[in-house]
Each structure stands twice: as structure tokens, then as C-alpha cells.
Scaffold this active site. Structure first.
Site, PDB file in Angstrom:
ATOM      1  N   HIS A  33       4.938  10.557   8.833  1.00  0.00           N
ATOM      2  CA  HIS A  33       6.205  11.058   8.270  1.00  0.00           C
ATOM      3  C   HIS A  33       7.373  10.721   9.208  1.00  0.00           C
ATOM      4  N   GLY A  79      -6.738  34.146  -3.257  1.00  0.00           N
ATOM      5  CA  GLY A  79      -7.993  33.835  -2.564  1.00  0.00           C
ATOM      6  C   GLY A  79      -8.738  32.694  -3.233  1.00  0.00           C
ATOM      7  N   GLU A  88      -0.698   4.933   7.046  1.00  0.00           N
ATOM      8  CA  GLU A  88       0.339   4.034   6.493  1.00  0.00           C
ATOM      9  C   GLU A  88       1.719   4.384   7.052  1.00  0.00           C
ATOM     10  N   ALA A  96       0.829  -1.213   0.000  1.00  0.00           N
ATOM     11  CA  ALA A  96       0.000   0.000   0.000  1.00  0.00           C
ATOM     12  C   ALA A  96       0.864   1.263   0.000  1.00  0.00           C
ATOM     13  N   ARG A  97       1.952   1.257   0.753  1.00  0.00           N
ATOM     14  CA  ARG A  97       2.819   2.440   0.794  1.00  0.00           C
ATOM     15  C   ARG A  97       3.433   2.699  -0.587  1.00  0.00           C
ATOM     16  N   ARG A 156      -3.875  34.626 -14.809  1.00  0.00           N
ATOM     17  CA  ARG A 156      -4.226  35.663 -13.824  1.00  0.00           C
ATOM     18  C   ARG A 156      -3.382  36.920 -14.046  1.00  0.00           C
TER      19      ARG A 156
HETATM   20  P1  TGC Z   1       9.461  -4.664  14.353  1.00  0.00           P
HETATM   21  O1  TGC Z   1       9.970  -5.371  15.564  1.00  0.00           O
HETATM   22  O2  TGC Z   1      10.350  -3.737  13.596  1.00  0.00           O
HETATM   23  O3  TGC Z   1       8.889  -5.727  13.307  1.00  0.00           O
HETATM   24  C1  TGC Z   1       8.024  -6.778  13.711  1.00  0.00           C
HETATM   25  C2  TGC Z   1       8.159  -7.893  12.707  1.00  0.00           C
HETATM   26  O4  TGC Z   1       7.703  -7.451  11.413  1.00  0.00           O
HETATM   27  C3  TGC Z   1       8.796  -7.535  10.469  1.00  0.00           C
HETATM   28  N1  TGC Z   1       8.651  -6.395   9.563  1.00  0.00           N
HETATM   29  C4  TGC Z   1       8.142  -6.511   8.343  1.00  0.00           C
HETATM   30  N2  TGC Z   1       7.741  -7.581   7.632  1.00  0.00           N
HETATM   31  C5  TGC Z   1       7.263  -7.369   6.400  1.00  0.00           C
HETATM   32  N3  TGC Z   1       7.161  -6.137   5.871  1.00  0.00           N
HETATM   33  C6  TGC Z   1       7.536  -5.031   6.556  1.00  0.00           C
HETATM   34  N4  TGC Z   1       7.380  -3.816   6.038  1.00  0.00           N
HETATM   35  C7  TGC Z   1       8.064  -5.192   7.854  1.00  0.00           C
HETATM   36  N5  TGC Z   1       8.528  -4.343   8.809  1.00  0.00           N
HETATM   37  C8  TGC Z   1       8.887  -5.110   9.870  1.00  0.00           C
HETATM   38  C9  TGC Z   1      10.043  -7.520  11.294  1.00  0.00           C
HETATM   39  O5  TGC Z   1      11.105  -8.125  10.601  1.00  0.00           O
HETATM   40  C10 TGC Z   1       9.593  -8.342  12.481  1.00  0.00           C
HETATM   41  O6  TGC Z   1       9.557  -9.690  12.090  1.00  0.00           O
HETATM   42  P2  TGC Z   1       9.844 -10.885  13.131  1.00  0.00           P
HETATM   43  O7  TGC Z   1       9.813 -12.120  12.318  1.00  0.00           O
HETATM   44  O8  TGC Z   1      11.183 -10.557  13.718  1.00  0.00           O
HETATM   45  O9  TGC Z   1       8.741 -10.805  14.143  1.00  0.00           O
HETATM   46  O10 TGC Z   1       8.126  -3.930  14.777  1.00  0.00           O
HETATM   47  P3  TGC Z   1       7.903  -2.733  15.793  1.00  0.00           P
HETATM   48  O11 TGC Z   1       6.843  -3.177  16.755  1.00  0.00           O
HETATM   49  O12 TGC Z   1       9.195  -2.242  16.358  1.00  0.00           O
HETATM   50  O13 TGC Z   1       7.261  -1.592  14.872  1.00  0.00           O
HETATM   51  C11 TGC Z   1       7.955  -1.117  13.772  1.00  0.00           C
HETATM   52  C12 TGC Z   1       7.200   0.041  13.075  1.00  0.00           C
HETATM   53  C13 TGC Z   1       7.015   1.221  14.011  1.00  0.00           C
HETATM   54  C14 TGC Z   1       8.066   0.470  11.915  1.00  0.00           C
HETATM   55  C15 TGC Z   1       5.874  -0.422  12.529  1.00  0.00           C
HETATM   56  O14 TGC Z   1       5.083  -0.984  13.448  1.00  0.00           O
HETATM   57  C16 TGC Z   1       5.158   0.630  11.726  1.00  0.00           C
HETATM   58  O15 TGC Z   1       5.335   0.688  10.524  1.00  0.00           O
HETATM   59  N6  TGC Z   1       4.266   1.506  12.349  1.00  0.00           N
HETATM   60  C17 TGC Z   1       3.402   2.371  11.585  1.00  0.00           C
HETATM   61  C18 TGC Z   1       1.999   1.807  11.637  1.00  0.00           C
HETATM   62  C19 TGC Z   1       1.300   1.897  10.338  1.00  0.00           C
HETATM   63  O16 TGC Z   1       1.877   2.156   9.265  1.00  0.00           O
HETATM   64  N7  TGC Z   1       0.012   1.661  10.361  1.00  0.00           N
HETATM   65  C20 TGC Z   1      -0.764   1.674   9.159  1.00  0.00           C
HETATM   66  C21 TGC Z   1      -2.183   1.207   9.430  1.00  0.00           C
HETATM   67  S1  TGC Z   1      -3.058   0.847   7.942  1.00  0.00           S
HETATM   68  C22 TGC Z   1      -3.394   2.323   7.282  1.00  0.00           C
HETATM   69  O17 TGC Z   1      -3.000   3.357   7.705  1.00  0.00           O
HETATM   70  C23 TGC Z   1      -4.227   2.262   6.068  1.00  0.00           C
HETATM   71  S2  TGC Z   1      -4.621   3.804   5.407  1.00  0.00           S
HETATM   72  C24 TGC Z   1      -5.162   3.222   3.962  1.00  0.00           C
HETATM   73  C25 TGC Z   1      -5.721   4.231   3.036  1.00  0.00           C
HETATM   74  O18 TGC Z   1      -6.823   4.785   3.322  1.00  0.00           O
HETATM   75  O19 TGC Z   1      -5.107   4.389   1.947  1.00  0.00           O
HETATM   76  P1  FAD Z   2       0.076   8.142  17.020  1.00  0.00           P
HETATM   77  O1  FAD Z   2       0.719   6.833  16.795  1.00  0.00           O
HETATM   78  O2  FAD Z   2      -0.545   8.394  18.341  1.00  0.00           O
HETATM   79  O3  FAD Z   2       1.151   9.273  16.704  1.00  0.00           O
HETATM   80  C1  FAD Z   2       0.977  10.638  17.150  1.00  0.00           C
HETATM   81  C2  FAD Z   2       2.289  11.375  16.884  1.00  0.00           C
HETATM   82  O4  FAD Z   2       3.341  10.761  17.627  1.00  0.00           O
HETATM   83  C3  FAD Z   2       2.721  11.309  15.413  1.00  0.00           C
HETATM   84  O5  FAD Z   2       3.287  12.540  15.042  1.00  0.00           O
HETATM   85  C4  FAD Z   2       3.790  10.233  15.396  1.00  0.00           C
HETATM   86  O6  FAD Z   2       4.740  10.410  14.345  1.00  0.00           O
HETATM   87  C5  FAD Z   2       4.442  10.438  16.773  1.00  0.00           C
HETATM   88  N1  FAD Z   2       5.093   9.225  17.249  1.00  0.00           N
HETATM   89  C6  FAD Z   2       4.520   8.037  17.583  1.00  0.00           C
HETATM   90  N2  FAD Z   2       5.463   7.152  17.949  1.00  0.00           N
HETATM   91  C7  FAD Z   2       6.652   7.780  17.809  1.00  0.00           C
HETATM   92  C8  FAD Z   2       8.009   7.401  18.000  1.00  0.00           C
HETATM   93  N3  FAD Z   2       8.345   6.170  18.386  1.00  0.00           N
HETATM   94  N4  FAD Z   2       8.981   8.322  17.761  1.00  0.00           N
HETATM   95  C9  FAD Z   2       8.668   9.570  17.347  1.00  0.00           C
HETATM   96  N5  FAD Z   2       7.402  10.001  17.134  1.00  0.00           N
HETATM   97  C10 FAD Z   2       6.423   9.126  17.352  1.00  0.00           C
HETATM   98  N6  FAD Z   2      -5.506   2.372   9.960  1.00  0.00           N
HETATM   99  C11 FAD Z   2      -5.888   1.123   9.592  1.00  0.00           C
HETATM  100  O7  FAD Z   2      -5.531   0.139  10.233  1.00  0.00           O
HETATM  101  N7  FAD Z   2      -6.674   0.933   8.479  1.00  0.00           N
HETATM  102  C12 FAD Z   2      -7.120   1.964   7.723  1.00  0.00           C
HETATM  103  O8  FAD Z   2      -7.803   1.752   6.725  1.00  0.00           O
HETATM  104  C13 FAD Z   2      -6.762   3.288   8.110  1.00  0.00           C
HETATM  105  N8  FAD Z   2      -7.252   4.352   7.423  1.00  0.00           N
HETATM  106  C14 FAD Z   2      -7.030   5.622   7.903  1.00  0.00           C
HETATM  107  C15 FAD Z   2      -7.702   6.708   7.323  1.00  0.00           C
HETATM  108  C16 FAD Z   2      -7.533   7.980   7.839  1.00  0.00           C
HETATM  109  C17 FAD Z   2      -8.289   9.126   7.247  1.00  0.00           C
HETATM  110  C18 FAD Z   2      -6.631   8.205   8.911  1.00  0.00           C
HETATM  111  C19 FAD Z   2      -6.399   9.586   9.455  1.00  0.00           C
HETATM  112  C20 FAD Z   2      -5.970   7.141   9.484  1.00  0.00           C
HETATM  113  C21 FAD Z   2      -6.172   5.835   9.008  1.00  0.00           C
HETATM  114  N9  FAD Z   2      -5.584   4.726   9.621  1.00  0.00           N
HETATM  115  C22 FAD Z   2      -5.926   3.454   9.249  1.00  0.00           C
HETATM  116  C23 FAD Z   2      -4.809   4.897  10.842  1.00  0.00           C
HETATM  117  C24 FAD Z   2      -3.376   5.400  10.608  1.00  0.00           C
HETATM  118  O9  FAD Z   2      -2.573   4.389  10.104  1.00  0.00           O
HETATM  119  C25 FAD Z   2      -2.866   5.943  11.937  1.00  0.00           C
HETATM  120  O10 FAD Z   2      -3.552   7.178  12.162  1.00  0.00           O
HETATM  121  C26 FAD Z   2      -1.367   6.157  11.939  1.00  0.00           C
HETATM  122  O11 FAD Z   2      -0.681   4.931  11.866  1.00  0.00           O
HETATM  123  C27 FAD Z   2      -0.888   6.961  13.169  1.00  0.00           C
HETATM  124  O12 FAD Z   2      -1.450   6.461  14.334  1.00  0.00           O
HETATM  125  P2  FAD Z   2      -2.152   7.484  15.397  1.00  0.00           P
HETATM  126  O13 FAD Z   2      -3.116   8.309  14.628  1.00  0.00           O
HETATM  127  O14 FAD Z   2      -2.649   6.674  16.512  1.00  0.00           O
HETATM  128  O15 FAD Z   2      -0.996   8.436  15.866  1.00  0.00           O
END
Ligand code: TGC
Ligand code: FAD
Length: 392
Positions: free
Chosen positions: A374, A348, A371, A250-251, A276
Site C-alpha cells: 500500500h 461472533g 504486487e 497483474a496489478r 439476524r
Molecule cells: P525505477 O528507477 O523507478 O524504474 C526502473 C525502470 O523501470 C521502469 N518502470 C516501469 N516500466 C514498465 N512498467 C512499470 N510499471 C514501470 N515502473 C518503472 C522505469 O521507467 C525505469 O526504466 P529505465 O529504462 O529508466 O531503466 O525503479 P526503482 O528501483 O526506483 O523502484 C521503483 C518501485 C519501488 C516503484 C518498484 O520497484 C516497485 O514497484 N516495487 C514494488 C515491488 C513489487 O511490486 N513486487 C511485486 C513482486 S511480484 C508479486 O508480488 C506477485 S503476487 C502475485 C499473486 O499471487 O497474485
Molecule cells: P519489504 O519490502 O521489506 O517492506 C516492509 C515494509 O517496509 C512495508 O510496509 C513497505 O511498505 C515498507 N517500505 C519498504 N520500502 C519503503 C520505502 N521506500 N518507503 C516507505 N516504506 C517502505 N513476489 C514475487 O516475485 N512473486 C510472487 O508470486 C509473489 N507472491 C506472493 C505471495 C504472497 C502470499 C506474499 C505475501 C508475497 C508474494 N510476493 C511475490 C512478494 C511480494 O511482492 C512482497 O512481499 C512485496 O513486494 C513486499 O516485499 P517484502 O515482503 O520484502 O516487504
């Protein structure tokens, strides 16, 4: 209603790096957007409504799971084609791209990659056409950037699982037919489970009052003693790497998509600046306006080359999580900066729905957060280059 006169910026002839098929896909999606989406998007965004009638159209143009295999009714295209489709959709609106990228990368991809053959055959063909829509439940109210801390869980009740917990900020949730939900089993292992609308105890309240992604539906997933059949567990993955693997896909789409929004802002600003008149001249003749346009085009060009190269690496299965993360962060950051500068060039008028700028800018405030924020992406790059995790 605004006429869509978009002209694609291509300063480094990046088009020449694309194949005839890529260009064909790009042109057909662009035509679709100009004809069907551009005329309606502003009204839907103003009303904070997702245009549900476009779902079968998105299925027909191949926007759902374009790079998954044709034997499941999907497009069988390469990764650059996928990126181009996301770029063209987000050129219109990040919310439209969101709907498509959630369906393809976060619902269909995990079912294809981690699901059983029966699950693939049951769900993928209907998801590819849009007959069924899906959502992806990872984020929880208390666990956003740190999804590994999730508390949503299920227990084995013999002939079924009992699921409890809640997910927040879930794109497509209010109308989704299925949800791919990440939850902990009794051993604390993260597993993927397919929850279907209509299962008792499963509700999807909509999130209202958003200033961003207004043309995309966002909601919660609430599970209160939901009985989920055992065959709905994704059998071939366990651990956080399951959902994180989907995020890579997705990213990657967002990296291309956000560039689309940036290009739309740039194009609109250029056209406006040429038309403009102030101080008896087009504002495009002033050096400060030219500086803004020149800097926008430079960033877009760098972004185009980065995404194309990432697409090549993805096609060769060599793209790393850190490379994808960098491209997502870069595209969204430049798109936000370009949207802000484009807003200034429109004066504006830039705050009105006559132009797409403010809508893009507000949408991108979500895209820079979802996802992975930043700053989380900065830390992913930091970990890649130092070998040290600074998350905790
Ligand atoms: P960490 O200990 O680093 O990793 C845990 C396990 O995962 C493995 N791994 C990956 N595997 C596959 N692909 C990747 N990109 C991977 N990144 C890490 C890693 O090797 C490890 O594996 P194992 O076998 O050792 O267990 O995990 P952590 O708990 O320290 O967290 C790392 C962190 C902060 C980078 C991660 O959790 C993260 O990316 N946080 C951001 C959360 C996020 O992106 N949420 C998105 C929710 S979905 C969404 O926003 C949908 S919006 C959709 C839309 O509307 O378009
Ligand atoms: P937080 O994790 O509470 O972060 C707040 C602030 O703290 C941020 O600035 C962050 O960068 C900072 N921060 C957090 N941890 C650290 C750290 N270790 N070091 C430094 N700074 C840090 N999720 C899904 O699962 N499925 C979806 O379909 C989905 N759709 C979404 C649609 C919308 C419109 C939005 C707004 C969000 C959606 N999300 C979805 C959730 C999205 O992935 C989360 O909002 C995002 O991962 C951040 O989590 P949070 O909002 O809880 O912020």
C-alpha cells in the site's frame, strides 16, 4: 457447506457500461464459481491446500491469459473482460484469483511480450489450458519492495547459463512446471529467464504456516548452479522495466479482483443483517448497521467506476503505471475496510468458516502487500504528482 446466494451490488447501474459479451463472460464465470468453487473453497482454505483439480477448469473457462491472442490458444478478449474474470474469481477467494493472475499476467504475458516466437509457441498454448502451470520469481529474501537490488544471477558458460540465487514468497511455486525468473547477468542487467521443473539444482520448497491465502500455494525458488539452456532467455527485454511491465498487468487484475472480495463481504453482511434478529428487530434496522452498509456500498460503487474507466483506458493502451497503481491500492484498501466492517456485522459468526468474511480479510492482508505494498503505491502516486521519487 454454505450455499452461495451471492447477489451482485450495482447501485449505479454500472452493468449498463458493459457490453453483452462482458455480461456473458461475467455470468458464466459467476455460475462456474457458484457451482464448482464456492462449495469447496472453505475446506481447502481450512486445510491450507490449493485445489489442484480446478486447474483444467480454470483453463476451460478462459481464466489463463484471457486477453492474449487467440493464435496462441488464449482468449483474445479485451481488458475489461480480463478484469471481470479476476473480479468473479476473487469474489470466491483471493488465492484462486492469484493462481490465475500469476499464470496470465506474470508468466504468459512476459513470454508473449518479451519472448521469441519459438518460446511463445512452445509455452503459451499449454499455459492457456493449464496443462503447464507457471510462477513468477522477482522477490528475494532481502529484496521485496526494492527488486532492483536483487542478487540472483547467471553467468554465460558458452553453451548454457549457470543460474544461482533464491526467490521468496512465490505464488504457485510448489507445483509450477516453469518459472519466469528475473536475474542479473554478468553486466548487472536484469534479464528474464525461463526455468523448468526438473532442471538439476532447481528446487521449490513450500512456505507453510500462512494465515493468509491458505488456498493458494506459496513457495521459494532455489537455484544452485542450475544449467539453463540459452534458448530459455527472454530475448526482447532487459532492465527492471521488464518485470515492472508485467506488474502493470497483474496489478490491473488485482484492482478488479479485490473489488470482488469487497462485494462478497458486503453482500454477505447485507443478507446477514436482514436476517439476524436482536432486540426483536433485524439488525439491519439499526442506524449504525445501515451506516456501515451505506459506506460499504458507496466505496464499492466508486471502485467499480474506477476499474471500468481504467479498463477503457487499458483497452485504448492509454492506462499509465500510476493510474493502475492507484486502482490497485484503492480496491485493496476499501476491500480490507469492508471486510473488517462486515466481520463486525456478522458478530461472533463472522469469525467462523460459515461465512467467507474472515477468509477474505486474511487473504487481503497478503493482497495489500504483494504486487507493491500500500505504501509503495502511495509513493508511486506521490512521484507521479510531484515528479520526485521518495523511494530512496
Ligand atoms: P525505477 O528507477 O523507478 O524504474 C526502473 C525502470 O523501470 C521502469 N518502470 C516501469 N516500466 C514498465 N512498467 C512499470 N510499471 C514501470 N515502473 C518503472 C522505469 O521507467 C525505469 O526504466 P529505465 O529504462 O529508466 O531503466 O525503479 P526503482 O528501483 O526506483 O523502484 C521503483 C518501485 C519501488 C516503484 C518498484 O520497484 C516497485 O514497484 N516495487 C514494488 C515491488 C513489487 O511490486 N513486487 C511485486 C513482486 S511480484 C508479486 O508480488 C506477485 S503476487 C502475485 C499473486 O499471487 O497474485
Ligand atoms: P519489504 O519490502 O521489506 O517492506 C516492509 C515494509 O517496509 C512495508 O510496509 C513497505 O511498505 C515498507 N517500505 C519498504 N520500502 C519503503 C520505502 N521506500 N518507503 C516507505 N516504506 C517502505 N513476489 C514475487 O516475485 N512473486 C510472487 O508470486 C509473489 N507472491 C506472493 C505471495 C504472497 C502470499 C506474499 C505475501 C508475497 C508474494 N510476493 C511475490 C512478494 C511480494 O511482492 C512482497 O512481499 C512485496 O513486494 C513486499 O516485499 P517484502 O515482503 O520484502 O516487504
Amino acid at each position: 457447506m454454505r450455499t452461495d446466494t451471492y447477489q451482485h451490488p450495482d447501485h449505479y447501474l454500472v452493468d449498463e457500461l458493459l457490453t453483452d459479451e462482458h455480461r456473458l463472460i461475467r455470468d458464466s464465470v459467476r455460475q462456474y464459481v457458484k457451482k464448482e468453487l464456492s462449495p469447496i473453497i472453505e475446506d481447502y482454505a481450512q486445510r491450507a491446500e490449493f485445489p489442484k483439480h480446478i486447474i483444467p477448469q480454470l483453463g476451460a473457462i478462459g481464466a489463463f491469459g484471457p486477453s492474449l491472442p487467440a493464435e496462441y490458444g488464449c482468449g483474445g478478449m479485451d481488458q475489461i473482460s480480463y478484469g471481470i474474470i479476476m473480479q468473479e474469481l476473487e469474489r470466491c477467494d483471493s488465492g484462486i484469483r492469484s493462481t490465475a493472475s500469476v499464470q496470465g499476467s506474470l508468466v504468459m504475458y512476459p513470454i508473449y511480450k518479451y519472448g521469441s516466437e519459438e518460446q511463445r509457441r512452445k509455452y503459451l498454448p499449454k499455459l492457456a489450458t493449464g496443462e503447464w502451470m507457471g510462477c513468477f520469481g522477482l522477490t528475494e529474501p532481502d529484496h521485496g519492495s526494492n527488486p532492483g537490488g536483487m542478487t540472483t544471477n547467471f553467468v554465460d558458460k558458452g553453451d548454457h547459463y549457470l543460474l544461482n540465487g533464491a526467490k521468496m514468497w512465490i505464488s504457485n511455486a510448489p507445483f509450477a512446471d516453469i518459472a519466469v525468473v528475473w536475474a542479473k547477468d554478468e553486466a548487472g542487467k536484469i534479464r528474464g529467464i525461463i526455468v523448468e521443473r526438473g532442471m538439476e539444482g532447481f528446487t521449490t520448497p513450500e512456505t507453510h504456516n500462512k494465515w493468509s491465502l491458505r488456498a493458494s500455494a506459496t513457495g521459494e525458488l532455489v537455484f544452485s548452479n542450475v544449467r539453463v539452456p540459452k534458448e530459455n532467455l527472454l530475448p526482447n527485454i532487459s532492465g527492471l522495466k521488464g518485470p515492472l511491465g508485467c506488474l502493470d498487468s497483474a496489478r490491473y487484475g488485482i484492482a478488479w479482483g479485490a473489488l470482488g472480495a469487497a462485494m462478497d463481504c458486503y453482500d454477505s453482511a447485507k443478507q446477514y443483517a436482514l436476517q439476524r434478529i436482536q432486540f426483536d428487530k433485524p439488525i439491519a434496522s439499526f442506524q449504525l448497521i445501515q451506516k456501515k452498509l451505506a459506506e460499504m456500498l458507496t466505496e464499492i460503487t466508486k471502485g467499480q467506476l474506477l476499474c471500468w474507466r481504467l479498463g477503457v483506458l487499458k483497452n485504448e493502451d492509454r492506462a499509465t503505471t500510476a493510474q493502475i497503481s492507484m486502482a490497485k491500492r484503492n480496491s485493496v484498501e476499501i476491500a480490507l475496510n469492508i471486510a473488517r466492517e462486515a466481520r463486525q456485522i456478522h458478530g461472533g459468526m463472522g469469525i467462523t468458516g460459515e461465512y467467507p468474511i474472515m477468509r477474505h480479510m486474511m487473504n487481503l492482508e497478503s493482497v495489500v502487500t504483494y504486487e507493491g505494498t500500500h505504501d509503495i503505491h502511495l509513493l508511486i502516486t506521490g512521484m507521479d504528482l510531484t515528479g520526485i521519487s521518495a523511494f530512496r
